[in-house]
Motif scaffolding. Structure first.
Motif, PDB file in Angstrom:
ATOM      1  N   UNK A  63       2.551   5.965   1.173  1.00  0.00           N
ATOM      2  CA  UNK A  63       3.744   5.999   2.025  1.00  0.00           C
ATOM      3  C   UNK A  63       4.142   7.426   2.402  1.00  0.00           C
ATOM      4  N   UNK A  64       3.932   8.355   1.487  1.00  0.00           N
ATOM      5  CA  UNK A  64       4.400   9.722   1.719  1.00  0.00           C
ATOM      6  C   UNK A  64       3.322  10.675   2.230  1.00  0.00           C
ATOM      7  N   UNK A  65       2.041  10.385   1.862  1.00  0.00           N
ATOM      8  CA  UNK A  65       0.986  11.354   2.180  1.00  0.00           C
ATOM      9  C   UNK A  65      -0.225  10.760   2.884  1.00  0.00           C
ATOM     10  N   UNK A  66      -0.210   9.447   3.096  1.00  0.00           N
ATOM     11  CA  UNK A  66      -1.280   8.840   3.867  1.00  0.00           C
ATOM     12  C   UNK A  66      -2.425   8.300   3.033  1.00  0.00           C
ATOM     13  N   UNK A  67      -3.339   7.599   3.712  1.00  0.00           N
ATOM     14  CA  UNK A  67      -4.374   6.868   3.016  1.00  0.00           C
ATOM     15  C   UNK A  67      -5.440   7.775   2.403  1.00  0.00           C
ATOM     16  N   UNK A  68      -5.761   8.894   3.026  1.00  0.00           N
ATOM     17  CA  UNK A  68      -6.769   9.782   2.453  1.00  0.00           C
ATOM     18  C   UNK A  68      -6.314  10.336   1.112  1.00  0.00           C
ATOM     19  N   UNK A  69      -5.069  10.771   1.050  1.00  0.00           N
ATOM     20  CA  UNK A  69      -4.540  11.277  -0.219  1.00  0.00           C
ATOM     21  C   UNK A  69      -4.491  10.162  -1.256  1.00  0.00           C
ATOM     22  N   UNK A  70      -4.134   8.957  -0.846  1.00  0.00           N
ATOM     23  CA  UNK A  70      -4.105   7.820  -1.775  1.00  0.00           C
ATOM     24  C   UNK A  70      -5.491   7.572  -2.357  1.00  0.00           C
ATOM     25  N   UNK A 123      -8.206   5.182 -15.668  1.00  0.00           N
ATOM     26  CA  UNK A 123      -7.138   4.194 -15.518  1.00  0.00           C
ATOM     27  C   UNK A 123      -7.600   3.037 -14.637  1.00  0.00           C
ATOM     28  N   UNK A 124      -6.886   1.921 -14.740  1.00  0.00           N
ATOM     29  CA  UNK A 124      -7.112   0.771 -13.878  1.00  0.00           C
ATOM     30  C   UNK A 124      -5.943   0.637 -12.906  1.00  0.00           C
ATOM     31  N   UNK A 125      -6.217   0.030 -11.770  1.00  0.00           N
ATOM     32  CA  UNK A 125      -5.201  -0.162 -10.736  1.00  0.00           C
ATOM     33  C   UNK A 125      -5.164  -1.639 -10.369  1.00  0.00           C
ATOM     34  N   UNK A 126      -3.976  -2.204 -10.312  1.00  0.00           N
ATOM     35  CA  UNK A 126      -3.805  -3.615  -9.979  1.00  0.00           C
ATOM     36  C   UNK A 126      -3.932  -3.792  -8.462  1.00  0.00           C
ATOM     37  N   UNK A 127      -5.107  -4.231  -8.033  1.00  0.00           N
ATOM     38  CA  UNK A 127      -5.308  -4.313  -6.591  1.00  0.00           C
ATOM     39  C   UNK A 127      -4.656  -5.554  -5.975  1.00  0.00           C
ATOM     40  N   UNK A 128      -4.263  -6.521  -6.796  1.00  0.00           N
ATOM     41  CA  UNK A 128      -3.523  -7.670  -6.266  1.00  0.00           C
ATOM     42  C   UNK A 128      -2.182  -7.211  -5.705  1.00  0.00           C
ATOM     43  N   UNK A 129      -1.514  -6.323  -6.443  1.00  0.00           N
ATOM     44  CA  UNK A 129      -0.228  -5.817  -5.976  1.00  0.00           C
ATOM     45  C   UNK A 129      -0.394  -5.033  -4.682  1.00  0.00           C
ATOM     46  N   UNK A 130      -1.433  -4.209  -4.611  1.00  0.00           N
ATOM     47  CA  UNK A 130      -1.655  -3.438  -3.388  1.00  0.00           C
ATOM     48  C   UNK A 130      -1.986  -4.377  -2.229  1.00  0.00           C
ATOM     49  N   UNK A 131      -2.799  -5.388  -2.479  1.00  0.00           N
ATOM     50  CA  UNK A 131      -3.135  -6.353  -1.428  1.00  0.00           C
ATOM     51  C   UNK A 131      -1.884  -7.071  -0.922  1.00  0.00           C
ATOM     52  N   UNK A 132      -0.952  -7.352  -1.821  1.00  0.00           N
ATOM     53  CA  UNK A 132       0.273  -8.041  -1.395  1.00  0.00           C
ATOM     54  C   UNK A 132       1.062  -7.187  -0.407  1.00  0.00           C
ATOM     55  N   UNK A 133       0.960  -5.866  -0.531  1.00  0.00           N
ATOM     56  CA  UNK A 133       1.660  -4.991   0.405  1.00  0.00           C
ATOM     57  C   UNK A 133       0.989  -4.982   1.778  1.00  0.00           C
ATOM     58  N   UNK A 134      -0.294  -5.307   1.834  1.00  0.00           N
ATOM     59  CA  UNK A 134      -0.924  -5.475   3.146  1.00  0.00           C
ATOM     60  C   UNK A 134      -0.360  -6.714   3.837  1.00  0.00           C
ATOM     61  N   UNK A 135      -0.111  -7.753   3.064  1.00  0.00           N
ATOM     62  CA  UNK A 135       0.479  -8.971   3.622  1.00  0.00           C
ATOM     63  C   UNK A 135       1.894  -8.685   4.114  1.00  0.00           C
ATOM     64  N   UNK A 136       2.642  -7.901   3.336  1.00  0.00           N
ATOM     65  CA  UNK A 136       3.990  -7.518   3.751  1.00  0.00           C
ATOM     66  C   UNK A 136       3.944  -6.768   5.077  1.00  0.00           C
ATOM     67  N   UNK A 137       2.966  -5.860   5.219  1.00  0.00           N
ATOM     68  CA  UNK A 137       2.820  -5.115   6.475  1.00  0.00           C
ATOM     69  C   UNK A 137       2.546  -6.059   7.639  1.00  0.00           C
ATOM     70  N   UNK A 160       0.309  -3.658  12.045  1.00  0.00           N
ATOM     71  CA  UNK A 160      -1.114  -3.943  11.876  1.00  0.00           C
ATOM     72  C   UNK A 160      -1.880  -2.726  11.366  1.00  0.00           C
ATOM     73  N   UNK A 161      -1.487  -1.522  11.811  1.00  0.00           N
ATOM     74  CA  UNK A 161      -2.150  -0.326  11.326  1.00  0.00           C
ATOM     75  C   UNK A 161      -2.012  -0.176   9.824  1.00  0.00           C
ATOM     76  N   UNK A 162      -0.802  -0.389   9.324  1.00  0.00           N
ATOM     77  CA  UNK A 162      -0.561  -0.318   7.882  1.00  0.00           C
ATOM     78  C   UNK A 162      -1.332  -1.419   7.150  1.00  0.00           C
ATOM     79  N   UNK A 163      -1.380  -2.596   7.743  1.00  0.00           N
ATOM     80  CA  UNK A 163      -2.120  -3.717   7.163  1.00  0.00           C
ATOM     81  C   UNK A 163      -3.572  -3.315   6.885  1.00  0.00           C
ATOM     82  N   UNK A 164      -4.238  -2.728   7.875  1.00  0.00           N
ATOM     83  CA  UNK A 164      -5.646  -2.358   7.698  1.00  0.00           C
ATOM     84  C   UNK A 164      -5.796  -1.156   6.765  1.00  0.00           C
ATOM     85  N   UNK A 165      -4.844  -0.224   6.830  1.00  0.00           N
ATOM     86  CA  UNK A 165      -4.882   0.918   5.915  1.00  0.00           C
ATOM     87  C   UNK A 165      -4.868   0.460   4.460  1.00  0.00           C
ATOM     88  N   UNK A 166      -3.953  -0.450   4.156  1.00  0.00           N
ATOM     89  CA  UNK A 166      -3.799  -0.887   2.763  1.00  0.00           C
ATOM     90  C   UNK A 166      -4.983  -1.744   2.338  1.00  0.00           C
TER      91      UNK A 166
END
Length: 339
Positions: A276-283, A296-310, A316-322
């Protein structure tokens, strides 16, 4: 759906004794904390079911326990309150709570709030769940507990819809408790995205009421962690704020919170905040660092849910980014990228 990992069935058998945070380096008893949950099972006159959010109670419960505090659970009506369990949000601590006979007895035999003896507790915590919007605000026993605790410098905490308990509390000086306080709670954007007719279902929108009471709203990104700490008042915006909120309450009680390994869900929240603050490359750089260096592990279900929110918001741009971030994480989870 191919980006979503299969459900980890071992989580469902999680036990307290299997979780190092709870079973190792046990902290001596320091006192008691009161947790209060809703007794409401329907949203007003609608047919929408509600109750308290299990994850908001279970995670706070175990932070308090791990830091030396016994926890009692109360509700406006007492007895067995309605509970909302979202399978997608459940983690090891939440399943441990369901498998914990003591925790389950307390959760299914809650104390009526009118029977609470305030002097027995060092702090009070209000779990969220949309039912709290109906039976917290005008409950005189709840108002009395909050007023007594706040004015005696005991800690008052509330998360998500839990701050509904605070909105009608008046202090002995005649002023609203929330006046000039920094406060977080479930926002209008979060509420209306999932329940477009919320204005006609709830007695008020929580954000609107908090602001109307003179509070300074501390608003974070939708469905990501945000906690406000204003002296002995600690509030959180949504379920993903629960861990930090509970640990902030421990700090306000005068203790350094016990070390806790950050969960994969919290790592996902951090990745989304970076995006949200620095973009997808930094993420992606942070994801790589988490896997390669920090293991570390990352919960990708939670991240995927934010694509649905987008997508729901038409971004749509945020949807594909996430979705790209989810794909990147999956490669690490599948060992397709050498680490």
């Amino acid at each position: 759906m191919s980006l979503i990992p299969p459900k980890d069935l071992t989580l469902e058998t999680s036990l307290v004794q299997d979780l190092p945070y709870l079973s190792e380096n046990v902290v001596p008893r320091r006192g008691k904390i009161l947790a209060i949950v809703t007794s409401t099972d329907k949203m007003g006159s609608s047919d929408k079911s509600t109750g308290y959010e299990l994850t908001e109670l279970s995670r706070a419960y175990y932070v308090f326990k791990a830091n030396g505090f016994e926890v009692d659970i109360a509700s406006p009506l007492g007895g067995k309150p309605p509970v909302i369990i979202d399978d997608d949000d459940m983690g090891a601590f939440d399943y441990a709570f369901l498998n914990d006979s003591i925790a389950q007895y307390k959760a299914n035999h809650t104390i009526p709030v009118e029977d609470i003896i305030p002097d027995e507790y060092e702090a009070v915590f209000f779990a969220g769940g949309k039912g709290a919007m109906f039976d917290f605000p005008d409950n005189k026993a709840i108002q009395s507990i909050i007023r007594t605790y706040y004015q005696s410098n005991k800690v008052v905490g509330a998360v998500c819809h839990g701050p509904a308990a605070l909105v009608h509390v008046t202090l002995d000086n005649g002023r609203p408790l929330l006046e000039n306080k920094m406060v977080s709670g479930f926002t209008n954007d979060e509420e209306l995205l999932l329940i477009p007719d919320a204005k006609s279902i709830f007695p008020f929108l929580l954000q609107d009421k908090i602001v109307a009471q003179g509070a300074r709203l501390n608003k974070g990104d939708m469905y990501l962690e945000k906690v406000s700490h204003d002296k002995n008042l600690v509030t959180g915006q949504n379920p993903w704020s629960t861990w930090v909120l509970a640990e902030t309450m421990i700090k306000q009680l005068g203790y350094t919170p016990k070390y806790r390994e950050i969960t994969d869900e919290e790592n996902a929240v951090h990745i989304l905040s970076v995006y949200n603050t620095q973009g997808s490359q930094k993420a992606k750089e942070v994801i790589k660092e988490m896997y390669q260096t920090e293991k570390k592990k990352i919960n990708r279900v939670l991240i995927a849910s934010h694509s649905i929110i987008a997508a729901m918001k038409g971004d749509i741009g945020r949807f594909y980014d996430i979705l790209g971030l989810v794909t990147y994480i999956k490669k690490y989870d599948s060992a397709e990228v050498k680490i």
